[in-house]
Write an enzyme that holds these catalytic residues in place. Structure first.
Site, PDB file in Angstrom:
ATOM      1  N   HIS A 137       0.872  -1.178   0.000  1.00 22.39           N
ATOM      2  CA  HIS A 137       0.000   0.000   0.000  1.00 22.39           C
ATOM      3  C   HIS A 137       0.914   1.234   0.000  1.00 22.39           C
ATOM      4  O   HIS A 137       2.035   1.180   0.524  1.00 22.39           O
ATOM      5  CB  HIS A 137      -0.846  -0.017   1.282  1.00 22.39           C
ATOM      6  N   ASP A 214       3.516  -4.283   8.127  1.00 24.27           N
ATOM      7  CA  ASP A 214       2.291  -3.491   7.998  1.00 24.27           C
ATOM      8  C   ASP A 214       1.108  -4.450   8.106  1.00 24.27           C
ATOM      9  O   ASP A 214       0.770  -5.150   7.166  1.00 24.27           O
ATOM     10  CB  ASP A 214       2.307  -2.767   6.642  1.00 24.27           C
ATOM     11  N   GLN A 217      -4.107  -4.908   7.064  1.00 26.57           N
ATOM     12  CA  GLN A 217      -5.133  -5.821   6.530  1.00 26.57           C
ATOM     13  C   GLN A 217      -5.173  -7.143   7.276  1.00 26.57           C
ATOM     14  O   GLN A 217      -5.956  -8.030   6.911  1.00 26.57           O
ATOM     15  CB  GLN A 217      -4.870  -6.100   5.037  1.00 26.57           C
ATOM     16  N   LYS A 240      -9.986  -0.663  10.659  1.00 29.13           N
ATOM     17  CA  LYS A 240     -10.111  -1.898   9.871  1.00 29.13           C
ATOM     18  C   LYS A 240     -10.394  -3.090  10.786  1.00 29.13           C
ATOM     19  O   LYS A 240     -10.628  -4.201  10.328  1.00 29.13           O
ATOM     20  CB  LYS A 240      -8.850  -2.136   9.052  1.00 29.13           C
ATOM     21  N   CYS A 378      -4.687   2.365  -3.743  1.00 25.01           N
ATOM     22  CA  CYS A 378      -3.453   2.906  -3.160  1.00 25.01           C
ATOM     23  C   CYS A 378      -2.331   1.879  -3.245  1.00 25.01           C
ATOM     24  O   CYS A 378      -1.518   1.749  -2.300  1.00 25.01           O
ATOM     25  CB  CYS A 378      -3.659   3.343  -1.697  1.00 25.01           C
TER      26      CYS A 378
HETATM   27  N1  7TS Z   1      -1.447  -0.572   4.769  1.00 23.96           N
HETATM   28  C1  7TS Z   1      -2.358  -1.350   4.160  1.00 23.96           C
HETATM   29  C2  7TS Z   1      -1.988  -2.751   3.772  1.00 23.96           C
HETATM   30  C3  7TS Z   1      -3.645  -0.858   3.930  1.00 23.96           C
HETATM   31  O1  7TS Z   1      -4.551  -1.643   3.366  1.00 23.96           O
HETATM   32  C4  7TS Z   1      -3.965   0.463   4.331  1.00 23.96           C
HETATM   33  C5  7TS Z   1      -5.310   1.068   4.028  1.00 23.96           C
HETATM   34  C6  7TS Z   1      -2.984   1.212   4.970  1.00 23.96           C
HETATM   35  C7  7TS Z   1      -1.739   0.671   5.163  1.00 23.96           C
HETATM   36  C8  7TS Z   1      -3.246   2.579   5.488  1.00 23.96           C
HETATM   37  O2  7TS Z   1      -4.116   2.520   6.554  1.00 23.96           O
HETATM   38  P1  7TS Z   1      -4.672   3.864   7.245  1.00 23.96           P
HETATM   39  O3  7TS Z   1      -5.712   3.382   8.184  1.00 23.96           O
HETATM   40  O4  7TS Z   1      -3.527   4.504   7.915  1.00 23.96           O
HETATM   41  O5  7TS Z   1      -5.227   4.690   6.130  1.00 23.96           O
HETATM   42  N2  7TS Z   1      -6.000   0.451   2.980  1.00 23.96           N
HETATM   43  C9  7TS Z   1      -7.108   0.900   2.338  1.00 23.96           C
HETATM   44  C10 7TS Z   1      -7.745   0.191   1.329  1.00 23.96           C
HETATM   45  O6  7TS Z   1      -7.403  -0.907   0.911  1.00 23.96           O
HETATM   46  N3  7TS Z   1      -8.802   0.896   0.903  1.00 23.96           N
HETATM   47  O7  7TS Z   1      -8.872   2.042   1.607  1.00 23.96           O
HETATM   48  C11 7TS Z   1      -7.821   2.047   2.511  1.00 23.96           C
END
Ligand code: 7TS
Length: 420
Positions: A137, A214, A217, A240, A378
């Site tokens: 991501h 990371d 997910q 999430k 992303c």
């Molecule tokens: N890493 C992964 C693997 C992600 O899927 C996401 C967000 C992030 C980092 C960033 O997370 P945040 O909570 O700091 O924004 N992924 C997604 C997605 O798949 N669709 O919208 C956000």
């Protein structure tokens, strides 16, 4: 074979798991969108919140809203107690050694930036190397690109194959004694690939490199044991994991966090300030400058309680059934191409439809009340590898049903009809 008639049978395979009963815990699921019952299949972007999480936040604001770690009055003591007990829940949830290793941040994104700037910027130089992967991501790419620009350290990418799996033999070739940091996603958000992180961590450690995982997910699908993994950093986002937005966790090994300078300065992260100098607070407060997201932390604690009650094993089993069923049904749709066919993957169905742009797929499905995400997710390097601008992505959670998969499949068939 009449597949739909097998649904009840398939659902019964997870003993004691009553998806209809579970759905009652999620108020948002019981509504119509565009005149159709909502089918929420955008769980990888953000998950829905059970009543217990919503209630915990309301209870805080109605009953004991107060700043933490400073007041001697009762409300402040109660808020501090709720905030710090959520930290204990997080510690236990990911099996960390100590609450000193649990830092509350805004989300996975902020946690990665914190490590890149506080750990990376202070330890890396132009002779050093950072390894990430093509599957990441953007949150696990851009902070390392910035760090590379700031320090001169070289950034290298582990390639992927046509199934959307990391090529481990190439990873081994990239590693050497100059490698200082390896940053890799536990599970890919674009494709659902579960990466072989245990092996990757062990290999990195052979060269003395530190490893950041990371887990954005991962924590909603599988149990995480940072001690067993032996990763140096593990990050995830509350939203999430059925918790609120704006809250996330950085886990770091205590000895590493101890050596790292603060990421931000302000209140709460200090022990003593004079006009000349500042002594920093002890872990984890050294990394929590300013009034934190108190209600977010409390909500995250309630989300962890909820997940523990359902059980990650039950969650994983149900989601695997949903994915198998969706794969089986989708494989019969003419012109549908699966993007991401890793052997080891979570409940993400990413696909393209011949001659139809994913945004059109998303729009038609939305007319049917179905929420999926379309775009590059992303993860533009993944799209670059597959030479596509975007995919349609349905991501399942444990509150989704086989009947909802049927609605999705009908919706996709409708897209094909409209365009062909
Ligand atoms: N890493 C992964 C693997 C992600 O899927 C996401 C967000 C992030 C980092 C960033 O997370 P945040 O909570 O700091 O924004 N992924 C997604 C997605 O798949 N669709 O919208 C956000």
């Amino acid at each position: 074979m009449n597949k739909k008639s097998n649904i009840a049978e398939i659902q019964n395979q997870t003993e004691g798991f009553d998806v209809e009963k579970i759905r009652e815990d999620f108020p948002i699921l019981h509504q119509e969108v565009n005149g159709k019952p909502l089918v929420y299949l955008d769980n990888a972007a953000t998950s829905q919140k059970p009543k217990s999480v919503i209630d915990s936040i309301e209870k805080y604001y109605r009953g004991y809203n107060s700043n933490i770690h400073r007041g001697v009055h009762t409300l402040s003591e109660n808020a501090t107690e709720a905030y710090e007990s959520a930290r204990i829940k997080v510690r236990d949830f990911i099996h960390a050694n100590s609450t000193k290793e649990i830092v509350f941040v805004r989300g996975a994104t902020e946690a990665i930036n914190l490590v890149a700037q506080s750990f990376g910027r202070n330890t890396l130089g132009s002779e050093d190397e950072i390894i990430i992967t093509e599957l990441e991501h953007h949150a696990n790419i851009v902070p390392w690109q910035l760090l590379s620009q700031q320090t001169g350290a070289k950034l290298k990418y582990v390639p992927i194959n046509d199934n959307g799996e990391l090529v481990e033999s190439e990873y081994k070739k990239l590693l050497n004694e100059k490698t200082r940091i390896v940053a890799v996603g536990h599970i890919s958000n674009a494709l659902g690939t579960i990466n072989p992180i245990e092996n990757m961590i062990n290999l990195a450690h052979e060269y003395g490199a530190k490893v950041l995982i990371d887990g954005a997910q991962a924590t909603s699908h599988t149990s995480v044991d940072v001690k067993k993994l032996d990763c140096d950093f593990y990050v995830f986002s509350g939203h999430k994991l059925f918790g609120p937005t704006g809250i996330g966790v950085l886990y770091g090994k205590e000895d590493l966090l101890e050596k790292m300078p603060p990421y931000q300065g302000g209140g709460d992260m200090i022990k003593m300030v004079t006009m000349k100098e500042t002594q920093y607070n002890e872990l984890p407060h050294k990394f929590e400058a300013g009034t934190p997201n108190i209600s977010g932390v409390i909500g995250l604690g309630a989300a962890i309680d909820y997940v523990n009650k359902i059980g990650l094993e039950n969650i994983g089993n149900h989601e695997k059934q949903l994915l198998d069923y969706a794969n089986q049904m989708a494989s019969e749709i003419t012109g549908l191409k699966f993007i991401g066919t890793a052997k080891n993957k979570t409940s993400i169905l990413s696909f393209t439809l011949d001659g139809i742009h994913p945004h059109d797929v998303g729009t038609i499905l939305n007319n049917e009340g179905i929420a999926i995400r379309t775009g590059h997710h992303c993860a533009m390097p993944v799209m670059e590898y597959f030479q596509i601008p975007a995919t349609s992505r349905a991501s399942f959670s444990f509150y989704n049903t086989h009947a909802e998969v049927d609605v999705l499949i009908e919706g996709i068939n409708k897209c094909s009809k409209v365009f062909n």
